[in-house]
Structures are given as C-alpha cells and as structure tokens.
Design an enzyme around this catalytic site. Structure first.
Site, PDB file in Angstrom:
ATOM      1  N   PRO A 265      39.049  80.315-106.790  1.00  0.00           N
ATOM      2  CA  PRO A 265      39.452  81.696-106.509  1.00  0.00           C
ATOM      3  C   PRO A 265      38.617  82.306-105.384  1.00  0.00           C
ATOM      4  O   PRO A 265      37.448  81.934-105.209  1.00  0.00           O
ATOM      5  CB  PRO A 265      39.190  82.426-107.833  1.00  0.00           C
ATOM      6  CG  PRO A 265      38.294  81.545-108.629  1.00  0.00           C
ATOM      7  CD  PRO A 265      38.452  80.148-108.116  1.00  0.00           C
ATOM      8  N   ASP A 266      39.204  83.209-104.616  1.00  0.00           N
ATOM      9  CA  ASP A 266      38.398  83.951-103.629  1.00  0.00           C
ATOM     10  C   ASP A 266      37.723  85.119-104.351  1.00  0.00           C
ATOM     11  O   ASP A 266      37.791  85.232-105.573  1.00  0.00           O
ATOM     12  CB  ASP A 266      39.248  84.377-102.415  1.00  0.00           C
ATOM     13  CG  ASP A 266      40.349  85.368-102.763  1.00  0.00           C
ATOM     14  OD1 ASP A 266      40.386  85.845-103.917  1.00  0.00           O
ATOM     15  OD2 ASP A 266      41.167  85.677-101.886  1.00  0.00           O
ATOM     16  N   PHE A 267      37.054  85.996-103.623  1.00  0.00           N
ATOM     17  CA  PHE A 267      36.409  87.147-104.255  1.00  0.00           C
ATOM     18  C   PHE A 267      37.401  88.280-104.486  1.00  0.00           C
ATOM     19  O   PHE A 267      37.448  88.876-105.545  1.00  0.00           O
ATOM     20  CB  PHE A 267      35.290  87.693-103.351  1.00  0.00           C
ATOM     21  CG  PHE A 267      33.964  87.018-103.532  1.00  0.00           C
ATOM     22  CD1 PHE A 267      33.772  86.053-104.501  1.00  0.00           C
ATOM     23  CD2 PHE A 267      32.894  87.363-102.726  1.00  0.00           C
ATOM     24  CE1 PHE A 267      32.545  85.438-104.668  1.00  0.00           C
ATOM     25  CE2 PHE A 267      31.654  86.761-102.874  1.00  0.00           C
ATOM     26  CZ  PHE A 267      31.485  85.795-103.844  1.00  0.00           C
ATOM     27  N   ARG A 268      38.173  88.575-103.441  1.00  0.00           N
ATOM     28  CA  ARG A 268      38.787  89.893-103.426  1.00  0.00           C
ATOM     29  C   ARG A 268      40.300  89.946-103.586  1.00  0.00           C
ATOM     30  O   ARG A 268      40.854  91.041-103.617  1.00  0.00           O
ATOM     31  CB  ARG A 268      38.389  90.620-102.123  1.00  0.00           C
ATOM     32  CG  ARG A 268      36.904  90.876-102.053  1.00  0.00           C
ATOM     33  CD  ARG A 268      36.445  91.496-100.751  1.00  0.00           C
ATOM     34  NE  ARG A 268      34.992  91.685-100.764  1.00  0.00           N
ATOM     35  CZ  ARG A 268      34.109  90.741-100.462  1.00  0.00           C
ATOM     36  NH1 ARG A 268      34.508  89.543-100.098  1.00  0.00           N
ATOM     37  NH2 ARG A 268      32.813  91.000-100.526  1.00  0.00           N
TER      38      ARG A 268
ATOM     39  N   ASN B  32      31.890  79.829 -96.923  1.00  0.00           N
ATOM     40  CA  ASN B  32      32.136  79.195 -98.214  1.00  0.00           C
ATOM     41  C   ASN B  32      30.947  78.361 -98.664  1.00  0.00           C
ATOM     42  O   ASN B  32      30.171  77.848 -97.853  1.00  0.00           O
ATOM     43  CB  ASN B  32      33.396  78.334 -98.155  1.00  0.00           C
ATOM     44  CG  ASN B  32      34.627  79.195 -97.969  1.00  0.00           C
ATOM     45  OD1 ASN B  32      34.555  80.410 -98.165  1.00  0.00           O
ATOM     46  ND2 ASN B  32      35.732  78.594 -97.596  1.00  0.00           N
TER      47      ASN B  32
ATOM     48  N   ASP C  91      31.473  75.926-101.042  1.00  0.00           N
ATOM     49  CA  ASP C  91      32.095  74.839-101.810  1.00  0.00           C
ATOM     50  C   ASP C  91      31.954  73.471-101.150  1.00  0.00           C
ATOM     51  O   ASP C  91      32.352  72.455-101.731  1.00  0.00           O
ATOM     52  CB  ASP C  91      33.580  75.142-102.071  1.00  0.00           C
ATOM     53  CG  ASP C  91      34.366  75.450-100.788  1.00  0.00           C
ATOM     54  OD1 ASP C  91      34.026  74.899 -99.725  1.00  0.00           O
ATOM     55  OD2 ASP C  91      35.327  76.229-100.871  1.00  0.00           O
TER      56      ASP C  91
ATOM     57  N   HIS D 129      26.493  81.272 -95.554  1.00  0.00           N
ATOM     58  CA  HIS D 129      26.032  81.790 -96.842  1.00  0.00           C
ATOM     59  C   HIS D 129      25.445  80.676 -97.704  1.00  0.00           C
ATOM     60  O   HIS D 129      25.436  80.764 -98.924  1.00  0.00           O
ATOM     61  CB  HIS D 129      27.176  82.513 -97.564  1.00  0.00           C
ATOM     62  CG  HIS D 129      27.631  83.736 -96.818  1.00  0.00           C
ATOM     63  ND1 HIS D 129      28.785  84.422 -97.116  1.00  0.00           N
ATOM     64  CD2 HIS D 129      27.085  84.406 -95.773  1.00  0.00           C
ATOM     65  CE1 HIS D 129      28.921  85.449 -96.278  1.00  0.00           C
ATOM     66  NE2 HIS D 129      27.904  85.448 -95.456  1.00  0.00           N
TER      67      HIS D 129
HETATM   68  P1  CNA Z   1      37.312  87.368 -99.698  1.00  0.00           P
HETATM   69  O1  CNA Z   1      36.682  88.667 -99.403  1.00  0.00           O
HETATM   70  O2  CNA Z   1      37.681  87.076-101.122  1.00  0.00           O
HETATM   71  O3  CNA Z   1      38.624  87.293 -98.779  1.00  0.00           O
HETATM   72  C1  CNA Z   1      39.517  86.212 -98.832  1.00  0.00           C
HETATM   73  C2  CNA Z   1      40.616  86.488 -97.815  1.00  0.00           C
HETATM   74  O4  CNA Z   1      41.452  85.347 -97.776  1.00  0.00           O
HETATM   75  C3  CNA Z   1      41.507  87.684 -98.151  1.00  0.00           C
HETATM   76  O5  CNA Z   1      41.782  88.397 -96.974  1.00  0.00           O
HETATM   77  C4  CNA Z   1      42.769  87.033 -98.714  1.00  0.00           C
HETATM   78  O6  CNA Z   1      43.933  87.781 -98.454  1.00  0.00           O
HETATM   79  C5  CNA Z   1      42.814  85.741 -97.948  1.00  0.00           C
HETATM   80  N1  CNA Z   1      43.475  84.642 -98.631  1.00  0.00           N
HETATM   81  C6  CNA Z   1      43.407  84.292 -99.952  1.00  0.00           C
HETATM   82  N2  CNA Z   1      44.104  83.162-100.164  1.00  0.00           N
HETATM   83  C7  CNA Z   1      44.624  82.795 -98.962  1.00  0.00           C
HETATM   84  C8  CNA Z   1      45.418  81.710 -98.511  1.00  0.00           C
HETATM   85  N3  CNA Z   1      45.827  80.737 -99.348  1.00  0.00           N
HETATM   86  N4  CNA Z   1      45.745  81.649 -97.212  1.00  0.00           N
HETATM   87  C9  CNA Z   1      45.346  82.609 -96.341  1.00  0.00           C
HETATM   88  N5  CNA Z   1      44.599  83.659 -96.704  1.00  0.00           N
HETATM   89  C10 CNA Z   1      44.228  83.740 -97.994  1.00  0.00           C
HETATM   90  O7  CNA Z   1      36.430  86.145 -99.195  1.00  0.00           O
HETATM   91  P2  CNA Z   1      35.524  86.038 -97.888  1.00  0.00           P
HETATM   92  O8  CNA Z   1      35.258  84.611 -97.688  1.00  0.00           O
HETATM   93  O9  CNA Z   1      36.051  86.826 -96.761  1.00  0.00           O
HETATM   94  O10 CNA Z   1      34.211  86.768 -98.399  1.00  0.00           O
HETATM   95  C11 CNA Z   1      33.001  86.263 -98.163  1.00  0.00           C
HETATM   96  C12 CNA Z   1      32.307  85.744 -99.445  1.00  0.00           C
HETATM   97  C13 CNA Z   1      33.219  85.038-100.399  1.00  0.00           C
HETATM   98  C14 CNA Z   1      31.318  84.713 -99.075  1.00  0.00           C
HETATM   99  O11 CNA Z   1      30.041  85.167 -99.360  1.00  0.00           O
HETATM  100  C15 CNA Z   1      31.622  83.440 -99.879  1.00  0.00           C
HETATM  101  O12 CNA Z   1      30.459  82.781-100.277  1.00  0.00           O
HETATM  102  C16 CNA Z   1      32.374  83.945-101.021  1.00  0.00           C
HETATM  103  N6  CNA Z   1      33.246  82.996-101.759  1.00  0.00           N
HETATM  104  C17 CNA Z   1      33.318  81.683-101.430  1.00  0.00           C
HETATM  105  C18 CNA Z   1      34.126  80.824-102.141  1.00  0.00           C
HETATM  106  C19 CNA Z   1      34.184  79.375-101.748  1.00  0.00           C
HETATM  107  O13 CNA Z   1      33.185  78.793-101.349  1.00  0.00           O
HETATM  108  N7  CNA Z   1      35.363  78.748-101.816  1.00  0.00           N
HETATM  109  C20 CNA Z   1      34.905  81.317-103.197  1.00  0.00           C
HETATM  110  C21 CNA Z   1      34.801  82.675-103.528  1.00  0.00           C
HETATM  111  C22 CNA Z   1      33.966  83.505-102.799  1.00  0.00           C
END
Ligand code: CNA
Length: 297
Positions: A53-56, A127, A129, A146
């Site tokens: 999952p993403d954060f937001r 990320n 991951d 990060h």
């Molecule tokens: P965020 O703030 O959660 O934003 C994610 C963005 O991606 C949003 O604009 C969504 O609309 C968009 N999005 C989600 N799914 C898709 C998709 N399939 N295709 C295209 N766009 C999509 O996350 P950010 O990375 O901007 O925020 C930074 C944080 C999140 C960092 O500090 C990370 O460490 C942290 N994070 C990382 C992971 C990971 O490593 N996979 C997971 C969750 C959070």
C-alpha cells in the site's frame, strides 16, 4: 491498452523541445537519441500493483489502515521520538513491508530497461521496498532518499545489526536491541523517519536532476520534502513526464511537461509501445518475476 490521456494539460502551452505534449512525442525524443541522461523519481505508487500500500491513497493507503495500531496519529509510526517510546507498531508494519515478500512491477522493470540501454543517469526513490534493485537497476545509480530495509543499526550507538537476525526479529514482530555490551538501544532499519536527516547520497547527488535531458516522475504525491523539490531542479526546456493517478506538484505547468494520469504500469506500457520496446519490456519483467506473478499483477 487504456485511453491515451497523456496530452491532458491545463493550458494549451505549445511545447519548446518536444513536438507535442504526448507520450508519442516523448518516445520520438528518446528514439532520436536526445535522452541519454534520464533521471527517474519514484514513490510508493510505483509499488502498489505489487501489493504494497502507499501512504496516502484514500481507502487503501497505509495511513487509512493504521487505526488497529492505536497510534496518536498515523505518521507517528514513522516518528523517531514515538519509536523510542513504542517501537512495536513500526515492527508490525515492517513485517508486512519487508523485502522478499513482494516482486517488482512492470514500471520497475521499465526503469531497469532504461538502465540496461544505458539511458538512465540516476533513479531517486522514496521507496523503502528495494524493488528497484530487485528489478535489476544497478545499485550505484539508485539514490534511496528515504533509506531502505537493506541494512539496520542501533538508534543510539549506531552499531550495525546483522541481516539474518534482523529478519528473524521482523518475522516475529519483535523489536531487537543493540548487541553491543553496555548499549541497550533499539535497532531500526536504515529507513529515514520524520525528524531524521536524509542520507548523504541524496545531498551528494542533488545536482543530477539539473543535468538530466529527460525527467520521469512515477507514483508519488510529491508531498514529502526535500524530495518533492527534485522535479523542479530540471532545466527549463527539459521534458518532464508524470506517470501518476493524479496530477501532483507543478507537473504540467511547463511547456514540455507531459501528464500520463493513469497507473504507472499502464503508462510505461504505453510509452514502451511507442518506443517499440513493449516485447522486450514484457519479456524482461516476466524473467524477473515469473509467469505466475506477472499474471497476478
Ligand atoms: P504517497 O504520498 O502515498 O503518494 C502515492 C502517489 O502515488 C499518490 O499520488 C497516488 O495517487 C499515486 N498512486 C498510487 N497507486 C498508483 C499507481 N498504481 N499508479 C500510479 N500512481 C499511483 O507516497 P509518496 O511516495 O509520494 O510519499 C513518500 C513516502 C511514502 C516515502 O517516505 C516512502 O518511504 C513512503 N512509502 C513507501 C512505500 C514503499 O516503499 N513501497 C510504501 C508506502 C509508503
């Protein structure tokens, strides 16, 4: 293939560098040899299709799903002061997010393909991951802004902690303590928490976006500083392409910005089609993740 909405931009500003503000024009720019120093910038949205999952994102984002951890506020799980008091919630998340549990997406594979073709100058990722490495992007051109789960250390004396033991603690959801005699500090993966400094590699390479001839921004809300400043460091006239579900930052305001408001995977597939690379890309991705995982994603 989905609808090509890559020309969705607010104003009808004519491009200066590209022939038009579409993925087809970006592909032509690459095929003409004008993009030899591509800089990619990624966030959690590039990994959601892998099951992380993403954060937001409303409903599915981590911040929406942390209620079960009884946090004072969702961000607390990544705050160093809260971690000192109560590391357990972070370790619940760490068990879910730990590398090895997930496979790269085709968007990760696209970035690896750029590297394989010697077109990728650098990848800046937020990320944690490690899926870029898993996809085959060389470690020396990845800036994990990060940090990552790839290593860990004591938060007090900074002594590194062994990988294998860390994995065992993470699997048990049991926060380890430092093994140094006399130090009982908590051990934390080298991921950057709120309130912590970014790694020096981020600052050492902050000049690189200004040397890019093409910038690709994938799957980030651009809401965390200082990472969010990176796309703005591209020189005027350098095309910037956003692959994201929604418009973010100032992407779309420059004459050579192209917006692909769709999933990262659909967007890179469309660009690869225009480049004539789609078969290479699909083959490379299946070689990385296997037929079964490719079908699942
Ligand atoms: P965020 O703030 O959660 O934003 C994610 C963005 O991606 C949003 O604009 C969504 O609309 C968009 N999005 C989600 N799914 C898709 C998709 N399939 N295709 C295209 N766009 C999509 O996350 P950010 O990375 O901007 O925020 C930074 C944080 C999140 C960092 O500090 C990370 O460490 C942290 N994070 C990382 C992971 C990971 O490593 N996979 C997971 C969750 C959070």
């Amino acid at each position: 293939m989905g609808q090509d909405n890559s020309s969705l931009v607010d104003d009808d500003i004519p491009p200066e560098t590209l022939s038009d503000r579409t993925l087809a024009a970006v592909a032509k720019y690459i095929k003409d040899g004008k993009a030899q120093n591509i800089v990619a910038m990624t966030g959690a949205g590039i990994s959601t299709a892998a099951g992380i999952p993403d954060f937001r994102s409303p409903g599915t984002g981590l911040y929406n799903n942390l209620a079960r951890l009884n946090l004072p506020h969702p961000e607390a799980v990544f705050e160093i002061d809260f971690f000192r008091e109560n590391p357990a919630p972070f370790y619940v998340l760490a068990r879910e997010l730990y590398p090895g549990n997930f496979s790269p997406t085709i968007a990760h594979a696209f970035i690896a393909l750029l590297a394989k073709r010697n077109l990728l100058r650098m990848l800046f990722t937020q990320n944690i991951d490690c899926l870029e490495r898993a996809a085959g992007v060389p470690g020396d051109i990845i800036v994990e802004a990060h940090g990552s789960f790839a290593s860990q250390r004591c938060i007090d004396c900074k002594t590194p902690f062994p990988d294998r033991e860390m994995r065992e603690h993470v699997e048990l959801g049991d926060p380890p303590s430092c093994a140094q005699p006399g130090c009982e500090g908590l051990v934390k993966p080298d991921i950057v928490f709120f309130g912590e400094q970014l790694p020096s590699t981020f600052f050492d390479n902050r000049h690189v976006p200004a040397e890019a001839d093409l910038v690709l921004v994938l799957g980030t809300s651009l809401s965390v500083q200082p990472f969010a400043l990176l796309p703005g460091l591209a020189r005027e006239g350098v095309p910037r392409v956003l692959f994201n579900l929604q418009r973010v930052g100032d992407l779309g305001t420059r004459p050579d910005d192209v917006l692909c408001l769709d999933s990262c995977d659909a967007g890179v597939r469309r660009l690869a089609e225009h480049l004539g690379w789609i078969d290479d890309l699909e083959d490379m991705w299946v070689a990385i993740v296997g037929e079964e995982e490719a079908a699942r994603q």
